[in-house]
Design an enzyme around this catalytic site. Structure first.
Site, PDB file in Angstrom:
ATOM      1  N   GLN A 179       0.851  -1.191   0.000  1.00 31.12           N
ATOM      2  CA  GLN A 179       0.000   0.000   0.000  1.00 31.12           C
ATOM      3  C   GLN A 179       0.884   1.238   0.000  1.00 31.12           C
ATOM      4  O   GLN A 179       1.296   1.725   1.047  1.00 31.12           O
ATOM      5  CB  GLN A 179      -0.939  -0.008   1.200  1.00 31.12           C
ATOM      6  CG  GLN A 179      -1.989   1.086   1.094  1.00 31.12           C
ATOM      7  CD  GLN A 179      -2.978   1.028   2.217  1.00 31.12           C
ATOM      8  OE1 GLN A 179      -2.672   0.600   3.321  1.00 31.12           O
ATOM      9  NE2 GLN A 179      -4.179   1.475   1.947  1.00 31.12           N
ATOM     10  N   PHE A 180       1.170   1.747  -1.203  1.00 32.55           N
ATOM     11  CA  PHE A 180       2.089   2.875  -1.321  1.00 32.55           C
ATOM     12  C   PHE A 180       1.571   4.119  -0.613  1.00 32.55           C
ATOM     13  O   PHE A 180       2.360   4.967  -0.211  1.00 32.55           O
ATOM     14  CB  PHE A 180       2.400   3.170  -2.798  1.00 32.55           C
ATOM     15  CG  PHE A 180       1.387   4.010  -3.498  1.00 32.55           C
ATOM     16  CD1 PHE A 180       1.581   5.378  -3.623  1.00 32.55           C
ATOM     17  CD2 PHE A 180       0.231   3.454  -4.031  1.00 32.55           C
ATOM     18  CE1 PHE A 180       0.653   6.169  -4.270  1.00 32.55           C
ATOM     19  CE2 PHE A 180      -0.693   4.230  -4.675  1.00 32.55           C
ATOM     20  CZ  PHE A 180      -0.492   5.594  -4.802  1.00 32.55           C
ATOM     21  N   THR A 181       0.278   4.215  -0.383  1.00 35.63           N
ATOM     22  CA  THR A 181      -0.254   5.400   0.291  1.00 35.63           C
ATOM     23  C   THR A 181       0.200   5.495   1.743  1.00 35.63           C
ATOM     24  O   THR A 181       0.120   6.560   2.341  1.00 35.63           O
ATOM     25  CB  THR A 181      -1.793   5.432   0.230  1.00 35.63           C
ATOM     26  OG1 THR A 181      -2.320   4.253   0.846  1.00 35.63           O
ATOM     27  CG2 THR A 181      -2.273   5.517  -1.216  1.00 35.63           C
TER      28      THR A 181
END
Length: 137
Positions: free
Chosen positions: A70-72
């Protein structure tokens, strides 16, 4: 506790009692940092012992592990009203480090499920507590 990942309505991963780990990668991260994070995740004492005290780790309980890229998680949120993603690693680095984390987790723990890097995932969690921690390596 239970958690799962679906893509387009199809369930691609699910676990029972254990940990859901949302994995974000920053440009300065490397494989040794990913392995330090895994060491902490597997040994972090967040499960209740017989006295009800958080004193047992995932390794001790034999619980399952769901790793979700989850790059966020690496977003810049300190200012403004919209997250910035310049603090997240480039996709190639993110994928390489996530894959290294998954390989190491499967070698050390075995009971590992994953989300899909770069996919639009629907992540579900029934949290027991709720208990949520932010771990960094």
């Amino acid at each position: 506790m239970e958690a799962g990942v679906a893509i387009g309505g199809d369930r691609v991963a699910s676990i029972g009692p254990g940990l859901l780990v949302l994995v974000g990668v920053r440009p300065t991260d490397d494989e040794p940092a990913a392995l330090r994070l895994l060491h902490r995740v597997l040994r972090y004492r967040v499960f209740a012992d017989e006295a009800g005290k958080m004193n047992l780790s995932l390794t001790q309980t034999g619980g399952e592990l769901l790793l979700v890229p989850q790059f966020t998680r690496a977003a810049e949120t300190h200012k403004g009203l919209r997250p910035g993603f310049s603090t997240a690693a480039a996709p190639a680095l993110g994928r390489d480090l996530f894959d290294a984390l998954v390989r190491a987790a499967r070698a050390e723990h075995g009971r590992v499920q994953t989300g899909v890097f770069g996919a639009h995932m629907q992540v579900s969690l029934t949290n027991d507590g709720p208990v949520t921690f932010w771990l960094e390596s």
